[in-house]
Enzyme design. Sequence first.
Site, PDB file in Angstrom:
ATOM      1  N   GLU A   1       0.877  -1.167   0.000  1.00 33.09           N
ATOM      2  CA  GLU A   1       0.000   0.000   0.000  1.00 33.09           C
ATOM      3  C   GLU A   1       0.919   1.223   0.000  1.00 33.09           C
ATOM      4  O   GLU A   1       1.840   1.300   0.817  1.00 33.09           O
ATOM      5  CB  GLU A   1      -0.878   0.014   1.261  1.00 33.09           C
ATOM      6  CG  GLU A   1      -1.901   1.117   1.164  1.00 33.09           C
ATOM      7  CD  GLU A   1      -2.702   1.356   2.437  1.00 33.09           C
ATOM      8  OE1 GLU A   1      -2.621   0.546   3.380  1.00 33.09           O
ATOM      9  OE2 GLU A   1      -3.401   2.385   2.471  1.00 33.09           O
TER      10      GLU A   1
ATOM     11  N   ARG B   1       5.936 -12.908   9.591  1.00 32.71           N
ATOM     12  CA  ARG B   1       6.578 -11.618   9.319  1.00 32.71           C
ATOM     13  C   ARG B   1       8.029 -11.662   9.736  1.00 32.71           C
ATOM     14  O   ARG B   1       8.394 -12.398  10.644  1.00 32.71           O
ATOM     15  CB  ARG B   1       5.966 -10.495  10.174  1.00 32.71           C
ATOM     16  CG  ARG B   1       4.547 -10.244  10.079  1.00 32.71           C
ATOM     17  CD  ARG B   1       4.136  -9.189  11.118  1.00 32.71           C
ATOM     18  NE  ARG B   1       4.719  -7.889  10.864  1.00 32.71           N
ATOM     19  CZ  ARG B   1       4.231  -7.016  10.002  1.00 32.71           C
ATOM     20  NH1 ARG B   1       3.157  -7.289   9.313  1.00 32.71           N
ATOM     21  NH2 ARG B   1       4.821  -5.853   9.829  1.00 32.71           N
TER      22      ARG B   1
ATOM     23  N   LYS C   1       5.212   0.818   8.793  1.00 31.92           N
ATOM     24  CA  LYS C   1       5.251   2.095   8.077  1.00 31.92           C
ATOM     25  C   LYS C   1       4.662   3.212   8.922  1.00 31.92           C
ATOM     26  O   LYS C   1       5.182   4.321   8.952  1.00 31.92           O
ATOM     27  CB  LYS C   1       4.421   1.979   6.791  1.00 31.92           C
ATOM     28  CG  LYS C   1       5.170   1.369   5.629  1.00 31.92           C
ATOM     29  CD  LYS C   1       4.294   1.446   4.377  1.00 31.92           C
ATOM     30  CE  LYS C   1       3.862   0.079   3.923  1.00 31.92           C
ATOM     31  NZ  LYS C   1       2.522  -0.023   3.445  1.00 31.92           N
TER      32      LYS C   1
HETATM   33  P1  ATP Z   1       3.010  -1.828   7.483  1.00 32.92           P
HETATM   34  O1  ATP Z   1       2.179  -2.280   8.632  1.00 32.92           O
HETATM   35  O2  ATP Z   1       4.405  -1.535   7.819  1.00 32.92           O
HETATM   36  O3  ATP Z   1       2.344  -0.756   6.676  1.00 32.92           O
HETATM   37  P2  ATP Z   1       1.898  -3.664   5.756  1.00 32.92           P
HETATM   38  O4  ATP Z   1       1.871  -5.136   5.896  1.00 32.92           O
HETATM   39  O5  ATP Z   1       0.666  -2.935   6.026  1.00 32.92           O
HETATM   40  O6  ATP Z   1       3.091  -3.100   6.571  1.00 32.92           O
HETATM   41  P3  ATP Z   1       1.877  -3.454   2.948  1.00 32.92           P
HETATM   42  O7  ATP Z   1       2.337  -2.322   2.139  1.00 32.92           O
HETATM   43  O8  ATP Z   1       0.448  -3.736   2.964  1.00 32.92           O
HETATM   44  O9  ATP Z   1       2.449  -3.192   4.372  1.00 32.92           O
HETATM   45  O10 ATP Z   1       2.701  -4.769   2.653  1.00 32.92           O
HETATM   46  C1  ATP Z   1       3.085  -5.239   1.403  1.00 32.92           C
HETATM   47  C2  ATP Z   1       3.494  -6.664   1.574  1.00 32.92           C
HETATM   48  O11 ATP Z   1       4.614  -6.751   2.448  1.00 32.92           O
HETATM   49  C3  ATP Z   1       2.405  -7.505   2.186  1.00 32.92           C
HETATM   50  O12 ATP Z   1       2.255  -8.698   1.450  1.00 32.92           O
HETATM   51  C4  ATP Z   1       2.882  -7.778   3.576  1.00 32.92           C
HETATM   52  O13 ATP Z   1       2.439  -9.026   4.021  1.00 32.92           O
HETATM   53  C5  ATP Z   1       4.398  -7.723   3.426  1.00 32.92           C
HETATM   54  N1  ATP Z   1       5.036  -7.351   4.679  1.00 32.92           N
HETATM   55  C6  ATP Z   1       4.820  -6.247   5.417  1.00 32.92           C
HETATM   56  N2  ATP Z   1       5.546  -6.260   6.540  1.00 32.92           N
HETATM   57  C7  ATP Z   1       6.272  -7.414   6.517  1.00 32.92           C
HETATM   58  C8  ATP Z   1       7.218  -8.023   7.405  1.00 32.92           C
HETATM   59  N3  ATP Z   1       7.574  -7.445   8.557  1.00 32.92           N
HETATM   60  N4  ATP Z   1       7.743  -9.212   7.046  1.00 32.92           N
HETATM   61  C9  ATP Z   1       7.412  -9.782   5.885  1.00 32.92           C
HETATM   62  N5  ATP Z   1       6.537  -9.273   5.011  1.00 32.92           N
HETATM   63  C10 ATP Z   1       5.952  -8.099   5.320  1.00 32.92           C
HETATM   64 MG    MG Z   2      -0.639  -1.647   6.133  1.00 31.64          MG
END
Ligand code: ATP
Ligand code: MG
Length: 576
Positions: free
Chosen positions: A38, A264, A274
């Site tokens: 996102e 994760r 983020k």
């Molecule tokens: P954040 O909470 O930091 O915004 P998110 O999961 O909401 O992280 P996205 O932009 O939706 O962020 O994530 C893109 C992809 O990265 C998703 O498939 C998510 O599962 C993966 N991802 C995010 N954080 C991790 C992590 N700590 N380890 C492995 N994969 C991750």
């Molecule tokens: Mg997110």
Amino acid sequence: MSEHSNNNVQKNDFIRNIIRDDVNAQKYQQIVTRFPPEPNGYLHLGHVKSICLNFGIAEEFGGICNLRFDDTNPTAEKQDYIDNIENDVKWLGFEWAGEARHASGYFDQLYAWALQLIEQGDAYVDLQSPEQIKENRGSFNEVGTPSPQRDASVAENLALFNDMKDGKFAEGEAVLRAKIDMASPNMNMRDPVIYRVMHQAHHQTGEKWCIYPMYDFAHPLSDAIEGITHSICTLEFEDHRPFYDWAVEKIGFDLPPHQYEFSRLNVDYTMTSKRKLKQLVDEGVVSGWDDPRMPTIAGMRRRGYTPEGLRDFCERVGVTKVDSVVDFRLLEFSIRQSLETTTARGMAVLKPLKVTITNFDEAVSSWESQKADSVNARWDEDAQTLWLKQPKHPNVDMGEREIPFTETLYIDQGDYEIEPPAGYKRLSPEKPEIRLRNTYVLAVTEHITDAAGNVTELKATIDPATLGKNPEGRKVKGVIHWVSASLGVPATVRMYEQLFSAEDPSSVSDVHQALNPNSLTELAAVVEPSLANADAGTRFQFEREGYFIADSEEHTSDKPVFNQIVSLRDSYKPAS
Ligand code: ATP
Ligand code: MG
């Protein structure tokens, strides 16, 4: 095998095993994965794992990987994030198939499918307030209460959804919900919201929409549109999988995508969210998303971390379903390994202590007759400088550099102690001799102190017979680095510790309490000319000090700025 793989061992994590079985069973024409960020912030270390997994699998199995922005929440998103995410993925060394995609590119299709669900009796417009909807969802112990609109007619729902689309409702006045099961033990299946009103322009679609699909609805259907075969995400989405399957089933696809979850990446003393990283940027706790202390890809790049090191780290961490916390020293280990044979050497004195060589004229004037055959040098009479030619790397051919040796030098303050601790191997009044790296053996004859007793300058002599040769009749232990005082270049060197002092910074309610006050120290150093003259972004090993990078934004030859990448060594050894 992947071109990015560091070894030829087949990776056997559970996701690759599933895919290998699917490939062997010829279930799909081609493996298609996607990385779906996102665009609401910059990518971080956790995303590196997801990127390496999704792109790595596509490469290994001869498939493709899409980059898709899951941009269903325009309030938090912007083009700047999109641009930086694209840049980060490329920098890591991966290429997505075709153009980058956007969930927003599918809004027309998603809207049509929402209508299809209404027509099938699988969705309805709910006019309850957000509070009522929440209240009526029930709880783990208590089934939900159906909305009064749950059994409205298809025609009524179509009309209301049309009104939503036409802007006749304010935000929160109406939502479209999937009609599934208000008694489901999985709360995500209790008629989840799939469309909401949001009077907000979108960075891609402008003013076209005032209703936006929810992530949980847009995600599986975007996967289906793109023909994703394996939709890989993190474990927190496990409870969302039933809805994922519900959505693709109700719309009806011949070969629906399947979701697979892995744990994760968590790293100690590091924060991978983020939202929380954005707070640090917004409050000015760090200098920006690319502050070298940030665990963002932009920060790690500016810090000097390498794509090879980050990919190696992800391979070592592996892919499982078990939640764990990885030791940050494993990351440093991978980075250090990637730098060993790829960085030129150089000398930088981080805490300069002046040394005047009192016999310079006499000693250096005889250099030609005294030097060992191995020494390559030239004497510059006008500048009274002996230019020593040295390879940039001891065993990788990177060419040569010239190091000026002059009457006044700097050595590091830590290399001379009036009262050395036990086991100290450098200079002291009791042990006045040491070899200066790449040049002569030096003997301290006098130290000068200030009123507080701190050593402010040394006087010393060099032994003319030791240029590239051991002295005769005695053994001199130890080698230290040095820089010419007159031709060395003053440089800012930024030394880093972990940004956080808390092992699990995310568990600390006030993030400020988790910060390490010593995360950044700026030193007024002096570096040899070959370091100062390097282009911004060049990485080096500073002898005896560690790995450093000429800062990509601020470094110039006149005003060099270096960031510490990682220390030279650590007792840490990864489990093999
Ligand atoms: P954040 O909470 O930091 O915004 P998110 O999961 O909401 O992280 P996205 O932009 O939706 O962020 O994530 C893109 C992809 O990265 C998703 O498939 C998510 O599962 C993966 N991802 C995010 N954080 C991790 C992590 N700590 N380890 C492995 N994969 C991750
Ligand atoms: Mg997110």
